[in-house]
Structure formats: C-alpha cells, structure tokens
Design a protein around this motif. Structure first.
Motif, PDB file in Angstrom:
ATOM      1  N   LYS A 112       0.857  -1.178   0.000  1.00  0.00           N
ATOM      2  CA  LYS A 112       0.000   0.000   0.000  1.00  0.00           C
ATOM      3  C   LYS A 112       0.892   1.226   0.000  1.00  0.00           C
ATOM      4  CE  LYS A 112      -3.912  -2.245   2.268  1.00  0.00           C
ATOM      5  NZ  LYS A 112      -4.925  -2.153   3.352  1.00  0.00           N
ATOM      6  N   GLU A 113       1.093   1.781  -1.181  1.00  0.00           N
ATOM      7  CA  GLU A 113       2.031   2.877  -1.334  1.00  0.00           C
ATOM      8  C   GLU A 113       1.516   4.134  -0.625  1.00  0.00           C
ATOM      9  OE1 GLU A 113       3.135   3.457  -5.381  1.00  0.00           O
ATOM     10  OE2 GLU A 113       3.571   1.317  -5.712  1.00  0.00           O
ATOM     11  N   GLY A 114       2.438   4.828   0.052  1.00  0.00           N
ATOM     12  CA  GLY A 114       2.115   6.046   0.773  1.00  0.00           C
ATOM     13  C   GLY A 114       1.452   5.848   2.105  1.00  0.00           C
ATOM     14  N   TYR A 115       1.162   4.630   2.456  1.00  0.00           N
ATOM     15  CA  TYR A 115       0.435   4.353   3.704  1.00  0.00           C
ATOM     16  C   TYR A 115       1.296   4.617   4.930  1.00  0.00           C
ATOM     17  CZ  TYR A 115      -3.293   2.201   6.419  1.00  0.00           C
ATOM     18  OH  TYR A 115      -4.338   1.995   7.279  1.00  0.00           O
ATOM     19  N   ALA A 116       2.613   4.459   4.812  1.00  0.00           N
ATOM     20  CA  ALA A 116       3.500   4.683   5.948  1.00  0.00           C
ATOM     21  C   ALA A 116       3.411   6.119   6.434  1.00  0.00           C
ATOM     22  CB  ALA A 116       4.938   4.327   5.585  1.00  0.00           C
ATOM     23  N   SER A 117       3.306   7.087   5.491  1.00  0.00           N
ATOM     24  CA  SER A 117       3.210   8.499   5.883  1.00  0.00           C
ATOM     25  C   SER A 117       1.919   8.764   6.647  1.00  0.00           C
ATOM     26  CB  SER A 117       3.266   9.381   4.629  1.00  0.00           C
ATOM     27  OG  SER A 117       4.518   9.248   3.986  1.00  0.00           O
ATOM     28  N   ARG A 118       0.846   8.131   6.242  1.00  0.00           N
ATOM     29  CA  ARG A 118      -0.432   8.303   6.955  1.00  0.00           C
ATOM     30  C   ARG A 118      -0.326   7.827   8.395  1.00  0.00           C
ATOM     31  NH1 ARG A 118      -4.748   5.449   3.192  1.00  0.00           N
ATOM     32  NH2 ARG A 118      -6.068   5.970   4.996  1.00  0.00           N
ATOM     33  N   ILE A 119       0.406   6.714   8.597  1.00  0.00           N
ATOM     34  CA  ILE A 119       0.582   6.192   9.956  1.00  0.00           C
ATOM     35  C   ILE A 119       1.391   7.158  10.807  1.00  0.00           C
ATOM     36  CG2 ILE A 119       1.624   4.344  11.308  1.00  0.00           C
ATOM     37  CD1 ILE A 119       0.965   2.442   8.984  1.00  0.00           C
ATOM     38  N   LYS A 120       2.456   7.711  10.213  1.00  0.00           N
ATOM     39  CA  LYS A 120       3.323   8.634  10.944  1.00  0.00           C
ATOM     40  C   LYS A 120       2.564   9.898  11.319  1.00  0.00           C
ATOM     41  CE  LYS A 120       7.460   6.933   8.642  1.00  0.00           C
ATOM     42  NZ  LYS A 120       8.528   7.228   7.614  1.00  0.00           N
ATOM     43  N   ASN A 121       1.754  10.432  10.372  1.00  0.00           N
ATOM     44  CA  ASN A 121       0.975  11.646  10.661  1.00  0.00           C
ATOM     45  C   ASN A 121      -0.036  11.409  11.763  1.00  0.00           C
ATOM     46  OD1 ASN A 121       2.360  13.140   8.735  1.00  0.00           O
ATOM     47  ND2 ASN A 121       0.938  12.584   7.075  1.00  0.00           N
ATOM     48  N   ARG A 122      -0.646  10.188  11.770  1.00  0.00           N
ATOM     49  CA  ARG A 122      -1.626   9.858  12.793  1.00  0.00           C
ATOM     50  C   ARG A 122      -0.961   9.811  14.177  1.00  0.00           C
ATOM     51  NH1 ARG A 122      -3.413   4.621  11.301  1.00  0.00           N
ATOM     52  NH2 ARG A 122      -4.365   5.655   9.517  1.00  0.00           N
ATOM     53  N   GLN A 123       0.304   9.359  14.223  1.00  0.00           N
ATOM     54  CA  GLN A 123       1.013   9.258  15.496  1.00  0.00           C
ATOM     55  C   GLN A 123       1.366  10.623  16.052  1.00  0.00           C
ATOM     56  OE1 GLN A 123       4.257   6.745  14.293  1.00  0.00           O
ATOM     57  NE2 GLN A 123       3.142   4.847  14.764  1.00  0.00           N
ATOM     58  N   LYS A 124       1.490  11.662  15.156  1.00  0.00           N
ATOM     59  CA  LYS A 124       1.803  13.011  15.616  1.00  0.00           C
ATOM     60  C   LYS A 124       0.596  13.687  16.245  1.00  0.00           C
ATOM     61  CE  LYS A 124       5.379  13.762  12.118  1.00  0.00           C
ATOM     62  NZ  LYS A 124       5.762  14.545  10.906  1.00  0.00           N
ATOM     63  N   ASP A 125      -0.595  13.309  15.817  1.00  0.00           N
ATOM     64  CA  ASP A 125      -1.812  13.962  16.304  1.00  0.00           C
ATOM     65  C   ASP A 125      -2.097  13.640  17.773  1.00  0.00           C
ATOM     66  OD1 ASP A 125      -2.126  15.036  13.833  1.00  0.00           O
ATOM     67  OD2 ASP A 125      -3.487  13.416  13.130  1.00  0.00           O
TER      68      ASP A 125
END
Length: 459
Positions: A446-459
């Motif tokens: 799932k391309e680009g999914y890693a960035s979504r996980i990282k952004n969710r962890q910052k919130d």
C-alpha cells in the motif's frame, strides 16, 4: 587358593556431610562412593561380599543390592559392632575377610589385591592397610616393636608425644583370618567414652593371644582418603578426575587441559581424539578416533563417531555419526540419531529425531519428533511443530528436500522426496515429491500508507 570374603562398612549417617543424602551415596565422578568400593574390591574374586547398612538402607539397596548381600545394623554402635552383624553369613567360613569402609572410594583393585596377597603369604591373623602421612593429625598411629612387627594401634587423642611423631597411620582397612576375626569380636568391649565397639580392638586381642599381626604399607597415601565432609568429597573428586584423565592420555587421547576436563569413569575414548578445556563427558559415552570435543561441551550417554567435531554444545542419550559437525551452541536431546557427514549448526535444538547422512540444520531451528532423510537442507528458523498441548506428532522429511527459512511444519506432516518448501511457509498438509509448496499470505504493498501512519502518530 584361599577363600576370600569382604565386609563393607556403610551404616554411618555421615552427619558431617550436612546432607539429606545418605553419606556413601554421595557421588564421586558421577558414581556413589560405595559403588567405587564395590567395583574395585570385586576384582579380587570374592566368594562373598557383604555390605553393612543402617541409615538410608533402602536407598543403598536400590544402588548396590544386585552387587552385594546387605545386612542392616539397627543401632550404630561402632565398627566392631557393624562387622559383627555379618556373623550369620561368615563366622564359620575358612578364609580371609577384608573389612573396608564404604566412604573410601579411591582405593584401587591393585591395592586390594596386594593387601590380600601380603596377608595370605605372611600367614598373619590380621593385616592392617597402612599409609605414610605427611600430616598424620587425627589418624590412629601404627606402633611397631623392635622386630618391626605391629604391636598396637593408638588413636591420636591417646598417643604419647613419641607416638605422635609416628607417620604410619591406620587407614581403617584390614584383612583378617575370618574365624579369628569373629572369635575376637566376641571379646571386644564398649568400655570407652563413646560406649562403642571398635574394630581396631581386635588387633590388640589377637596380639595378646600371640597371633601374628602385620601391616601392608600402601605407597599412595591419597588412595586411603576417607570422605566425611564436603571438603573431602571435593578432594576425592579431584583425585579420581586426575586418575581417569591420565588413563585416557596414556591411551593416546589428547586432553588439552586435564585440570579443567571432567570425564566419568565409564566413558570410552579412542586414541587420537581431542578433548578441549571445560568439557563434561558422562555416563556410557563412547568417543571414536579423531573426534574433537569442546571446548565447554557436555556429552552424556552418547556415541560419537570418527572425526566428528562438537563445539560448545550439549548432547544427551543420542548417537552421532562420523564426520559430523555440531555447534557452537547446539542441543542434541535424547533419542536422536545423527547420520554421517551431517551438520547441526549454532542455536539448533534436535530432539527425538533421526537426521540421515549429509543433511544440514545449520542455524536457529528446532527439529523435534522427526525423521529427516539424507541430503536434506533445513533453513534458518525452521520449526517442526510437534506438540498440540497433549500429544506429540511426527514430521517426515524425505531425501533431498529443501526447507526454506522460517518455515513451520505442522505435524503430522510429510515433505516428499526432492521437494521444496518456500521460505516463510506454514505447512499443514503433506507435500508430494518433487513439488514446490508455498503456504504464506500474498504480499500486498500500500504505497504512501506509511506516511499516513506517521501523521496519525503526531496527532
């Protein structure tokens, strides 16, 4: 030839050992010390062997009941009283009786034979096995007269200043004319501070009867060591270890550091084998020629083939073929059979498995309850999943199979001849011969999914 009998004194509780284990059952080089006594003394072709037991008699019987007749000393009233317990078995017999303590595991068969021979050749009624002690403190002294005959035995606490200077000591082992022994025992009294009947009093009784009493001086004092506490137990262990290791070295075995190598007496090692420091080799192990063991390996009840090398590993109750390489840090558990030219690598555990010739389990695997054919390669991290919480099941891997890394083989299962199992597979069904089996989830990216996980962890 004169009839020969033996009485082993093994009834003492051994309070100085400070142990729940009956004293004479404390092991020296893996064998109860009383068993060492029996094994050595039986070589003089005895007509009867009697062991006097008291505390822990049932446990002693479990170990030596097949080798000796047992007589129970209900009350421990001294060594003379202990020997007297054998009267119903021995008192009317013609011949020579040796009396030896069950806590003297280091006396050799050669010394027993020499003592018997000396006693019988001199025609003595009693012969004392003596030794020359550099420090005789605490030992009874053997006092001789002007004709060098034994006059008496004086206990350390009763000895005069002149007698204390004597270095010939009583070892507590004797040969007697059997009838004379039991006749004299009838006259031994317990008129002493301990209220006990002492066997050395027989010597004085026989001397007063003008009977001949001799002494046989053993040339090796350390043989006569009696084990009464843990310190003496460690000393006996050290002496026995040295004796065993020297025997192997004189038979052509290279032991690199004998002071730090522990080999039990029943181990058989063929010439040109090499044993490295820190090894513990026990039981009925057989090590064939040119094998190399260690360093720091533990081998128990195994057969090790020619030119096999075992490094920093543990093997128990198994058969290992020739030109095998094991270790470092492998564990061969009981009921395993390793074929010739096999390889068991680091952090591999083998249990109740037959691994045939030229097969390899090179690293980080558990192979249990399995039959593995020849020329099989088992990859890193492979596990035979043999246990369902209640029962064990068999995994069969046939000749020439190749098992990829991190595979789980769920037993009962068979991997056919020449088959491949893809890395990461969990195999639950039989794999036919000459097949490739892949049992893993299809990879999804799932391309680009890693960035979504990282952004969710910052919130």
């Amino acid at each position: 030839m004169t009839n020969r009998y033996a009485v082993i004194l093994a009834a003492g509780q051994g309070t100085r050992m400070k142990s729940k284990l009956y004293k004479v059952l404390h092991p020296v080089m893996g064998r109860p010390m009383v068993q060492h006594v029996i094994d050595q003394i039986k070589t003089v072709e005895l007509d009867k062997l009697v062991t006097i037991v008291g505390f822990g008699a049932e446990k002693v019987a479990e170990y030596i009941g097949k080798d000796s007749e047992l007589v129970i000393q209900e009350e421990q009233l001294g060594t003379g009283h202990a020997v007297l317990q054998a009267k119903d078995l021995l008192r009317d017999k013609e011949g020579t009786t040796i009396v030896v303590c069950g806590d003297t595991p280091l006396i050799t068969s050669e010394t027993y034979q020499a003592l018997f021979n000396h006693h019988e050749q001199t025609g003595a009624k009693a012969t004392i096995l003596t030794a020359d002690a550099s420090d005789p403190t605490g030992y009874g002294r053997v006092i001789r007269n002007d004709r060098n005959e034994v006059e008496r035995i004086v206990e350390h606490k009763d000895a005069s200043e002149k007698e204390l200077s004597v270095t010939e000591i009583n070892t507590g082992t004797y040969c007697f004319d059997n009838k004379a022994l039991f006749q004299a025992l009838q006259h031994v009294s317990n008129n002493n501070s301990q209220g006990e009947y002492y066997l050395p009093d027989v010597i004085e009784i026989l001397r007063k009867q003008s009977e001949k009493v001799t002494a046989f001086l053993t040339p090796v004092f350390e043989e006569t060591l009696g084990v009464n506490d843990r310190v003496a137990l460690a000393q006996a262990e050290k002496v026995m270890k040295k004796r065993v290791n020297e025997k192997h070295m004189r038979n052509g075995v290279s032991i690199i550091d004998p002071d730090n190598t522990y080999i039990q007496p029943d181990v058989v090692i063929e010439q040109d084998a090499i044993i490295h420091p820190g090894c513990v080799i026990k039981g009925n192990t057989i090590i064939k020629t040119d094998a190399e063991i260690g360093p720091h390996s533990e081998i128990n009840n195994c057969e090790i083939g020619e030119s096999t090398v075992i490094k920093q590993s543990v093997a128990t109750d198994s058969k290992i073929g020739s030109r095998v390489n094991i270790g470092p840090f492998a564990h061969i558990r009981p009921a395993s059979e390793i074929g010739d030219e096999a390889k068991i690598g680091n952090f591999v555990e083998i249990k109740k498995t037959k691994l045939d010739n030229q097969s390899k389990v090179s690293h980080l695997s558990y192979i249990g309850d399995a039959e593995v054919g020849s020329n099989v390669n088992i990859g890193c991290g492979t596990i035979t999943v043999n246990y369902d919480g209640k029962n064990k099941y068999l995994t069969t891997i046939e000749d020439d199979a190749f098992i990829g890394c991190n595979s789980n083989l769920i037993a009962p299962v068979t991997i056919g001849k020449g088959s491949y199992v893809a890395a990461g597979s969990t195999i639950t069904k039989d794999v036919p011969g000459d097949s490739l089996s892949i049992a893993r989830a299809r990879q999804t990216n799932k391309e680009g999914y890693a960035s979504r996980i990282k952004n969710r962890q910052k919130d």
